[in-house]
Design a protein around this motif. Sequence first.
Motif, PDB file in Angstrom:
ATOM      1  N   ILE A   8       0.845  -1.205   0.000  1.00  7.06           N
ATOM      2  CA  ILE A   8       0.000   0.000   0.000  1.00  7.06           C
ATOM      3  C   ILE A   8       0.873   1.244   0.000  1.00  7.06           C
ATOM      4  CG2 ILE A   8      -1.672   1.328   1.370  1.00  7.06           C
ATOM      5  CD1 ILE A   8      -2.836  -1.407   2.242  1.00  7.06           C
ATOM      6  N   TRP A   9       1.939   1.246   0.823  1.00  7.02           N
ATOM      7  CA  TRP A   9       2.826   2.408   0.863  1.00  7.02           C
ATOM      8  C   TRP A   9       3.457   2.647  -0.504  1.00  7.02           C
ATOM      9  CZ3 TRP A   9       7.631   4.078  -0.220  1.00  7.02           C
ATOM     10  CH2 TRP A   9       8.005   5.321   0.287  1.00  7.02           C
ATOM     11  N   VAL A  10       3.946   1.584  -1.153  1.00  7.32           N
ATOM     12  CA  VAL A  10       4.577   1.724  -2.465  1.00  7.32           C
ATOM     13  C   VAL A  10       3.576   2.269  -3.478  1.00  7.32           C
ATOM     14  CG1 VAL A  10       5.592   0.456  -4.407  1.00  7.32           C
ATOM     15  CG2 VAL A  10       6.401   0.035  -2.076  1.00  7.32           C
ATOM     16  N   SER A  11       2.354   1.765  -3.477  1.00  9.51           N
ATOM     17  CA  SER A  11       1.338   2.265  -4.416  1.00  9.51           C
ATOM     18  C   SER A  11       1.065   3.747  -4.193  1.00  9.51           C
ATOM     19  CB  SER A  11       0.041   1.469  -4.264  1.00  9.51           C
ATOM     20  OG  SER A  11       0.219   0.155  -4.700  1.00  9.51           O
ATOM     21  N   ALA A  12       0.932   4.147  -2.939  1.00 14.14           N
ATOM     22  CA  ALA A  12       0.676   5.559  -2.626  1.00 14.14           C
ATOM     23  C   ALA A  12       1.869   6.427  -3.021  1.00 14.14           C
ATOM     24  CB  ALA A  12       0.367   5.712  -1.141  1.00 14.14           C
ATOM     25  N   TYR A  13       3.078   5.925  -2.783  1.00 12.93           N
ATOM     26  CA  TYR A  13       4.293   6.668  -3.130  1.00 12.93           C
ATOM     27  C   TYR A  13       4.399   6.862  -4.641  1.00 12.93           C
ATOM     28  CZ  TYR A  13       9.298   7.865  -3.124  1.00 12.93           C
ATOM     29  OH  TYR A  13      10.516   8.484  -3.295  1.00 12.93           O
ATOM     30  N   LEU A  14       4.135   5.806  -5.401  1.00  8.57           N
ATOM     31  CA  LEU A  14       4.168   5.927  -6.861  1.00  8.57           C
ATOM     32  C   LEU A  14       3.129   6.925  -7.361  1.00  8.57           C
ATOM     33  CD1 LEU A  14       4.683   2.196  -7.893  1.00  8.57           C
ATOM     34  CD2 LEU A  14       6.386   4.034  -7.975  1.00  8.57           C
ATOM     35  N   ALA A  15       1.955   6.926  -6.739  1.00  7.97           N
ATOM     36  CA  ALA A  15       0.913   7.891  -7.129  1.00  7.97           C
ATOM     37  C   ALA A  15       1.369   9.315  -6.834  1.00  7.97           C
ATOM     38  CB  ALA A  15      -0.389   7.578  -6.394  1.00  7.97           C
ATOM     39  N   ARG A  16       1.983   9.525  -5.670  1.00  5.11           N
ATOM     40  CA  ARG A  16       2.464  10.861  -5.295  1.00  5.11           C
ATOM     41  C   ARG A  16       3.571  11.321  -6.233  1.00  5.11           C
ATOM     42  NH1 ARG A  16       3.249  15.253  -5.209  1.00  5.11           N
ATOM     43  NH2 ARG A  16       4.039  16.558  -3.545  1.00  5.11           N
ATOM     44  N   LEU A  17       4.485  10.431  -6.585  1.00  2.00           N
ATOM     45  CA  LEU A  17       5.537  10.779  -7.539  1.00  2.00           C
ATOM     46  C   LEU A  17       4.936  11.127  -8.898  1.00  2.00           C
ATOM     47  CD1 LEU A  17       8.085   8.007  -6.565  1.00  2.00           C
ATOM     48  CD2 LEU A  17       8.472  10.470  -6.314  1.00  2.00           C
ATOM     49  N   GLY A  18       3.924  10.371  -9.317  1.00  2.00           N
ATOM     50  CA  GLY A  18       3.256  10.660 -10.586  1.00  2.00           C
ATOM     51  C   GLY A  18       2.625  12.038 -10.585  1.00  2.00           C
ATOM     52  N   GLN A  19       2.021  12.430  -9.476  1.00  2.00           N
ATOM     53  CA  GLN A  19       1.431  13.771  -9.364  1.00  2.00           C
ATOM     54  C   GLN A  19       2.489  14.859  -9.511  1.00  2.00           C
ATOM     55  OE1 GLN A  19      -0.387  13.552  -5.522  1.00  2.00           O
ATOM     56  NE2 GLN A  19      -2.299  12.716  -6.304  1.00  2.00           N
ATOM     57  N   ALA A  20       3.715  14.559  -9.080  1.00  2.00           N
ATOM     58  CA  ALA A  20       4.809  15.529  -9.163  1.00  2.00           C
ATOM     59  C   ALA A  20       5.602  15.391 -10.478  1.00  2.00           C
ATOM     60  CB  ALA A  20       5.742  15.352  -7.972  1.00  2.00           C
ATOM     61  N   ASN A  21       5.111  14.563 -11.391  1.00  2.00           N
ATOM     62  CA  ASN A  21       5.766  14.322 -12.679  1.00  2.00           C
ATOM     63  C   ASN A  21       7.195  13.815 -12.526  1.00  2.00           C
ATOM     64  OD1 ASN A  21       3.562  15.072 -14.335  1.00  2.00           O
ATOM     65  ND2 ASN A  21       4.005  17.211 -13.859  1.00  2.00           N
ATOM     66  N   ILE A  22       7.386  12.918 -11.555  1.00  2.00           N
ATOM     67  CA  ILE A  22       8.679  12.277 -11.344  1.00  2.00           C
ATOM     68  C   ILE A  22       8.536  10.815 -11.764  1.00  2.00           C
ATOM     69  CG2 ILE A  22      10.431  11.631  -9.650  1.00  2.00           C
ATOM     70  CD1 ILE A  22       9.474  14.029  -7.945  1.00  2.00           C
ATOM     71  N   PRO A  23       9.213  10.398 -12.847  1.00  2.00           N
ATOM     72  CA  PRO A  23       9.099   9.014 -13.304  1.00  2.00           C
ATOM     73  C   PRO A  23       9.608   8.027 -12.256  1.00  2.00           C
ATOM     74  CG  PRO A  23      10.195  10.390 -14.948  1.00  2.00           C
ATOM     75  CD  PRO A  23      10.089  11.201 -13.700  1.00  2.00           C
ATOM     76  N   ALA A  24       8.826   6.977 -12.015  1.00  5.11           N
ATOM     77  CA  ALA A  24       9.210   5.966 -11.032  1.00  5.11           C
ATOM     78  C   ALA A  24       8.529   4.651 -11.364  1.00  5.11           C
ATOM     79  CB  ALA A  24       8.811   6.419  -9.630  1.00  5.11           C
ATOM     80  N   TYR A  25       9.146   3.574 -10.934  1.00  4.80           N
ATOM     81  CA  TYR A  25       8.559   2.253 -11.127  1.00  4.80           C
ATOM     82  C   TYR A  25       9.115   1.301 -10.072  1.00  4.80           C
ATOM     83  CZ  TYR A  25      12.979   1.413 -13.523  1.00  4.80           C
ATOM     84  OH  TYR A  25      14.314   1.323 -13.835  1.00  4.80           O
ATOM     85  N   VAL A  26       8.468   0.167  -9.945  1.00  4.86           N
ATOM     86  CA  VAL A  26       8.924  -0.868  -9.019  1.00  4.86           C
ATOM     87  C   VAL A  26       9.989  -1.689  -9.731  1.00  4.86           C
ATOM     88  CG1 VAL A  26       8.283  -2.905  -7.686  1.00  4.86           C
ATOM     89  CG2 VAL A  26       6.734  -0.936  -7.781  1.00  4.86           C
ATOM     90  N   MET A  27      11.196  -1.648  -9.210  1.00  2.00           N
ATOM     91  CA  MET A  27      12.323  -2.388  -9.770  1.00  2.00           C
ATOM     92  C   MET A  27      12.318  -3.833  -9.246  1.00  2.00           C
ATOM     93  SD  MET A  27      16.206  -1.043  -9.462  1.00  2.00           S
ATOM     94  CE  MET A  27      17.603  -2.045  -9.841  1.00  2.00           C
ATOM     95  N   MET A  28      11.951  -3.993  -7.962  1.00  2.00           N
ATOM     96  CA  MET A  28      11.847  -5.307  -7.337  1.00  2.00           C
ATOM     97  C   MET A  28      10.628  -5.295  -6.425  1.00  2.00           C
ATOM     98  SD  MET A  28      15.806  -5.922  -6.231  1.00  2.00           S
ATOM     99  CE  MET A  28      17.123  -5.541  -7.376  1.00  2.00           C
ATOM    100  N   ARG A  29       9.742  -6.259  -6.613  1.00  2.00           N
ATOM    101  CA  ARG A  29       8.515  -6.354  -5.811  1.00  2.00           C
ATOM    102  C   ARG A  29       8.753  -7.299  -4.646  1.00  2.00           C
ATOM    103  NH1 ARG A  29       3.407  -4.987  -6.531  1.00  2.00           N
ATOM    104  NH2 ARG A  29       3.826  -4.301  -8.643  1.00  2.00           N
ATOM    105  N   GLY A  30       8.420  -6.832  -3.447  1.00  2.00           N
ATOM    106  CA  GLY A  30       8.640  -7.630  -2.252  1.00  2.00           C
ATOM    107  C   GLY A  30       7.345  -8.101  -1.620  1.00  2.00           C
ATOM    108  N   ASP A  31       7.435  -8.444  -0.351  1.00  2.84           N
ATOM    109  CA  ASP A  31       6.275  -8.916   0.401  1.00  2.84           C
ATOM    110  C   ASP A  31       5.267  -7.781   0.551  1.00  2.84           C
ATOM    111  OD1 ASP A  31       5.128 -11.079   2.289  1.00  2.84           O
ATOM    112  OD2 ASP A  31       5.054  -9.224   3.441  1.00  2.84           O
ATOM    113  N   GLU A  32       4.009  -8.054   0.230  1.00  3.56           N
ATOM    114  CA  GLU A  32       2.950  -7.030   0.254  1.00  3.56           C
ATOM    115  C   GLU A  32       2.706  -6.442   1.635  1.00  3.56           C
ATOM    116  OE1 GLU A  32       0.937  -5.593  -2.114  1.00  3.56           O
ATOM    117  OE2 GLU A  32       2.140  -6.585  -3.642  1.00  3.56           O
ATOM    118  N   THR A  33       2.941  -7.230   2.674  1.00  2.04           N
ATOM    119  CA  THR A  33       2.605  -6.785   4.016  1.00  2.04           C
ATOM    120  C   THR A  33       3.778  -6.171   4.753  1.00  2.04           C
ATOM    121  OG1 THR A  33       0.960  -8.528   4.145  1.00  2.04           O
ATOM    122  CG2 THR A  33       1.621  -7.529   6.216  1.00  2.04           C
TER     123      THR A  33
END
Length: 109
Positions: A8-33
């Motif tokens: 959830i934190w990663v999803s919210a962080y990516l959304a916030r970066l998108g709002q600021a027009n800062i390109p970002a992506y998940v390089m490695m996906r870890g445990d959801e919890t």
Amino acid sequence: MARLASGIWVSAYLARLGQANIPAYVMMRGDETAGAILVKCATLDGRARVYARAWDFETDTRPWTDWMSGAEPDVDAALRAERSRDPDLWVVEIESREGRTLLGEEGLT
């Protein structure tokens, strides 16, 4: 203080970066919890810096701290090595010439 699930934190962080027009992506996906999260900022000049959360026992907070920096291939190798030790690890990569990460801003601490 309750911790937000990592996914959830990663999803919210990516959304916030998108709002600021800062390109970002998940390089490695870890445990959801409960996976630890590292944030890599590539400055597009062949260099990168990685940030991690660390406990500040005096203030009982978890500020983002400088985990490592250097040539991007060396940083990527260190991230792969860390991931081999911790398969639950998340790595978010940001591309920002200015080194903007938005870490430490309200809501991202």
